[in-house]
Write a protein that holds these residues in place. Structure first.
Motif, PDB file in Angstrom:
ATOM      1  N   GLU A 109       0.830  -1.207   0.000  1.00  0.00           N
ATOM      2  CA  GLU A 109       0.000   0.000   0.000  1.00  0.00           C
ATOM      3  C   GLU A 109       0.864   1.257   0.000  1.00  0.00           C
ATOM      4  OE1 GLU A 109      -3.413  -2.494   2.366  1.00  0.00           O
ATOM      5  OE2 GLU A 109      -2.051  -1.150   3.450  1.00  0.00           O
ATOM      6  N   ILE A 110       1.959   1.225   0.750  1.00  0.00           N
ATOM      7  CA  ILE A 110       2.872   2.370   0.757  1.00  0.00           C
ATOM      8  C   ILE A 110       3.536   2.521  -0.608  1.00  0.00           C
ATOM      9  CG2 ILE A 110       5.020   3.262   1.750  1.00  0.00           C
ATOM     10  CD1 ILE A 110       4.184   2.008   4.399  1.00  0.00           C
ATOM     11  N   ARG A 111       3.813   1.405  -1.249  1.00  0.00           N
ATOM     12  CA  ARG A 111       4.394   1.451  -2.589  1.00  0.00           C
ATOM     13  C   ARG A 111       3.463   2.173  -3.555  1.00  0.00           C
ATOM     14  NH1 ARG A 111       5.849  -3.857  -6.344  1.00  0.00           N
ATOM     15  NH2 ARG A 111       6.597  -2.701  -8.154  1.00  0.00           N
ATOM     16  N   HIS A 112       2.171   1.851  -3.490  1.00  0.00           N
ATOM     17  CA  HIS A 112       1.203   2.529  -4.355  1.00  0.00           C
ATOM     18  C   HIS A 112       1.087   4.000  -3.976  1.00  0.00           C
ATOM     19  CE1 HIS A 112      -2.310   3.080  -6.895  1.00  0.00           C
ATOM     20  NE2 HIS A 112      -2.958   3.608  -5.855  1.00  0.00           N
ATOM     21  N   PHE A 113       1.077   4.285  -2.680  1.00  0.00           N
ATOM     22  CA  PHE A 113       0.974   5.675  -2.223  1.00  0.00           C
ATOM     23  C   PHE A 113       2.161   6.501  -2.696  1.00  0.00           C
ATOM     24  CE2 PHE A 113       1.553   9.071   0.902  1.00  0.00           C
ATOM     25  CZ  PHE A 113       0.279   9.613   0.964  1.00  0.00           C
ATOM     26  N   SER A 114       3.330   5.883  -2.813  1.00  0.00           N
ATOM     27  CA  SER A 114       4.548   6.610  -3.182  1.00  0.00           C
ATOM     28  C   SER A 114       4.505   7.131  -4.618  1.00  0.00           C
ATOM     29  CB  SER A 114       5.777   5.699  -3.006  1.00  0.00           C
ATOM     30  OG  SER A 114       5.762   4.645  -3.952  1.00  0.00           O
ATOM     31  N   THR A 115       3.562   6.665  -5.418  1.00  0.00           N
ATOM     32  CA  THR A 115       3.450   7.150  -6.802  1.00  0.00           C
ATOM     33  C   THR A 115       2.661   8.451  -6.882  1.00  0.00           C
ATOM     34  OG1 THR A 115       1.413   5.884  -7.237  1.00  0.00           O
ATOM     35  CG2 THR A 115       3.523   4.772  -7.645  1.00  0.00           C
ATOM     36  N   ILE A 116       2.350   9.041  -5.759  1.00  0.00           N
ATOM     37  CA  ILE A 116       1.528  10.247  -5.702  1.00  0.00           C
ATOM     38  C   ILE A 116       2.176  11.388  -6.482  1.00  0.00           C
ATOM     39  CG2 ILE A 116       2.573  11.162  -3.586  1.00  0.00           C
ATOM     40  CD1 ILE A 116      -0.255  11.896  -2.654  1.00  0.00           C
ATOM     41  N   GLU A 117       1.348  12.143  -7.196  1.00  0.00           N
ATOM     42  CA  GLU A 117       1.802  13.336  -7.918  1.00  0.00           C
ATOM     43  C   GLU A 117       1.565  14.544  -7.021  1.00  0.00           C
ATOM     44  OE1 GLU A 117       3.364  13.463 -10.725  1.00  0.00           O
ATOM     45  OE2 GLU A 117       3.213  11.343 -11.246  1.00  0.00           O
ATOM     46  N   GLU A 118       2.643  15.109  -6.506  1.00  0.00           N
ATOM     47  CA  GLU A 118       2.542  16.188  -5.520  1.00  0.00           C
ATOM     48  C   GLU A 118       1.835  17.434  -6.052  1.00  0.00           C
ATOM     49  OE1 GLU A 118       3.564  16.102  -2.365  1.00  0.00           O
ATOM     50  OE2 GLU A 118       4.706  14.235  -2.307  1.00  0.00           O
ATOM     51  N   GLU A 119       1.891  17.662  -7.355  1.00  0.00           N
ATOM     52  CA  GLU A 119       1.303  18.859  -7.941  1.00  0.00           C
ATOM     53  C   GLU A 119      -0.124  18.628  -8.428  1.00  0.00           C
ATOM     54  OE1 GLU A 119       3.021  21.589  -7.625  1.00  0.00           O
ATOM     55  OE2 GLU A 119       4.713  20.437  -6.819  1.00  0.00           O
ATOM     56  N   ASP A 120      -0.611  17.424  -8.271  1.00  0.00           N
ATOM     57  CA  ASP A 120      -1.941  17.077  -8.759  1.00  0.00           C
ATOM     58  C   ASP A 120      -2.872  16.878  -7.568  1.00  0.00           C
ATOM     59  OD1 ASP A 120      -4.234  16.030  -9.881  1.00  0.00           O
ATOM     60  OD2 ASP A 120      -3.190  14.624 -11.205  1.00  0.00           O
ATOM     61  N   ALA A 121      -3.760  17.857  -7.328  1.00  0.00           N
ATOM     62  CA  ALA A 121      -4.651  17.808  -6.167  1.00  0.00           C
ATOM     63  C   ALA A 121      -5.585  16.605  -6.231  1.00  0.00           C
ATOM     64  CB  ALA A 121      -5.464  19.093  -6.072  1.00  0.00           C
ATOM     65  N   ILE A 122      -6.018  16.255  -7.433  1.00  0.00           N
ATOM     66  CA  ILE A 122      -6.919  15.110  -7.578  1.00  0.00           C
ATOM     67  C   ILE A 122      -6.199  13.819  -7.226  1.00  0.00           C
ATOM     68  CG2 ILE A 122      -8.255  13.757  -9.239  1.00  0.00           C
ATOM     69  CD1 ILE A 122      -8.944  16.305 -10.682  1.00  0.00           C
ATOM     70  N   ASP A 123      -4.941  13.700  -7.666  1.00  0.00           N
ATOM     71  CA  ASP A 123      -4.185  12.490  -7.362  1.00  0.00           C
ATOM     72  C   ASP A 123      -3.890  12.393  -5.861  1.00  0.00           C
ATOM     73  OD1 ASP A 123      -2.826  10.098  -8.400  1.00  0.00           O
ATOM     74  OD2 ASP A 123      -1.007  11.071  -7.663  1.00  0.00           O
ATOM     75  N   ILE A 124      -3.639  13.521  -5.229  1.00  0.00           N
ATOM     76  CA  ILE A 124      -3.427  13.529  -3.773  1.00  0.00           C
ATOM     77  C   ILE A 124      -4.675  13.019  -3.067  1.00  0.00           C
ATOM     78  CG2 ILE A 124      -3.095  15.000  -1.756  1.00  0.00           C
ATOM     79  CD1 ILE A 124      -1.276  16.758  -3.433  1.00  0.00           C
TER      80      ILE A 124
END
Length: 344
Positions: A109-124
């Motif tokens: 789950e942390i692995r999937h979370f680590s793909t987060i796009e910091e500049e994308d509010a929807i992805d956050i």
């Protein structure tokens, strides 16, 4: 000599007579020459055996029940209760009997979370909701709830609680730099539950809170009752997906309604295009007074949200409020930010 049928029968008869004579001399009863009908015999059952059999059956059933109980207990290993009274909302806007349990986030789950796009509010939003979906369970007196029933104002607090349980030995500290506006001093502080107070309902709104409806009930001087809800993740996500779809298809949507719509729906389960559009159309029939009340109250609710960290400057003692912005960005919630501290 040829042996015909008559001779063969005579030989067999003679042989049988010799056998019978020998048996008679030895006291053996001759075998019957005809077949007796077979009479079915009902077995006699010992009552003690029945009781023993039922006892064994009962023991087996108890073992199965015990095994199932153990399996259920095993499935709960690693989960802990999170009292809703400790949430920013104090649990005031949840269905009666709501209980929340959380567990630590797994490596997958942390692995999937680590793909987060910091500049994308929807992805956050999507990644934070992913953690809640996997690591949070809810139930109430009426049955099972989902992470979509979490109040928007409680989301970060629950995600942070999952983080604390994931690093329960304090091995991955969450830090951020706070600058004092009074003296210019910079402090590197560790973020904890005591650093932030994410929500405190405006005192002027507290008298409108309805414990029965878990909402704000506004009674106007005109005799009308307006009900407003604290948005849940399910409602806000549905509306965000609607907007996303409309934009992708280059279709029109009412931007003015977007501000108030999350506060008009108490349950995400009732939402559909038809329901949403009907409520939207009804707002065009509102009076200016009603629109003013709704917008004004929503502004006060949003002003009750405090996304800042509270800190006292170590140099001058001034109270400092800074937006939550920890090292490593949002990824730092579940990834080690000071990776060189882990290297030899």
């Amino acid at each position: 000599m040829a042996i015909n049928e008559e001779v063969a029968k005579a030989m067999l008869k003679k042989r049988q007579e010799l056998i019978d004579a020998e048996n008679a001399a030895n006291g053996v009863e001759p075998e019957p020459t005809h077949t007796e009908p077979v009479v079915p015999v009902t077995p006699v059952v010992d009552p003690d055996e029945v009781i023993t059999s039922l006892g064994k059956s009962r023991m087996v059933q108890e073992k199965l029940e015990k095994r199932e109980e153990t399996r259920n207990m095993a499935s709960d290993i690693g989960w802990k209760n999170l009292p809703i009274v400790n949430l920013p909302s104090k649990g005031d806007f949840y269905t009666p009997g709501t209980q929340i349990t959380i567990r630590a986030a797994s490596v997958q789950e942390i692995r999937h979370f680590s793909t987060i796009e910091e500049e994308d509010a929807i992805d956050i939003d999507d990644k934070l909701n992913f953690i809640l979906d996997k690591c949070c369970r809810m139930k109430c007196n009426n049955g099972i709830l989902t992470y979509k029933d979490i109040a928007e104002i409680d989301r970060f607090s629950i995600v942070y609680a999952v983080r604390e349980w994931t690093f329960k030995d304090g091995e991955n500290k969450l830090q951020m730099t706070v600058n004092c506006n009074q003296c210019g001093n910079s402090d590197l502080i560790e973020i904890g539950k005591n650093n932030f107070n994410l929500f405190k309902l405006d005192e002027r709104l507290q008298r409108f809170y309805s414990p029965e409806n878990k909402s704000l009930m506004l009674n106007t001087k005109d005799g009308e009752t307006i009900e407003l809800f604290i948005p849940t993740l399910g409602v806000t996500n549905w509306i965000k997906n609607l907007v996303r779809t409309k934009r992708q298809r280059n279709e029109y949507f009412d931007t003015a309604f977007l501000k108030i719509s999350p506060f008009l729906f108490g349950d995400w389960r009732i939402l559909s295009d038809k329901v949403y559009n009907t409520v939207n159309d009804n707002t065009f029939q509102w009076s200016v007074k009603k629109m003013s009340i709704v917008v004004g109250i929503i502004d006060l609710i949003q002003d009750s949200i405090n996304p800042n960290i509270a800190h006292t400057c170590t140099k001058c003692g001034a109270e400092v409020a800074a937006p939550i912005n920890f090292q490593g960005g949002v990824k730092g919630l579940f990834l080690y930010s000071n990776i060189f501290d882990e290297l030899v």
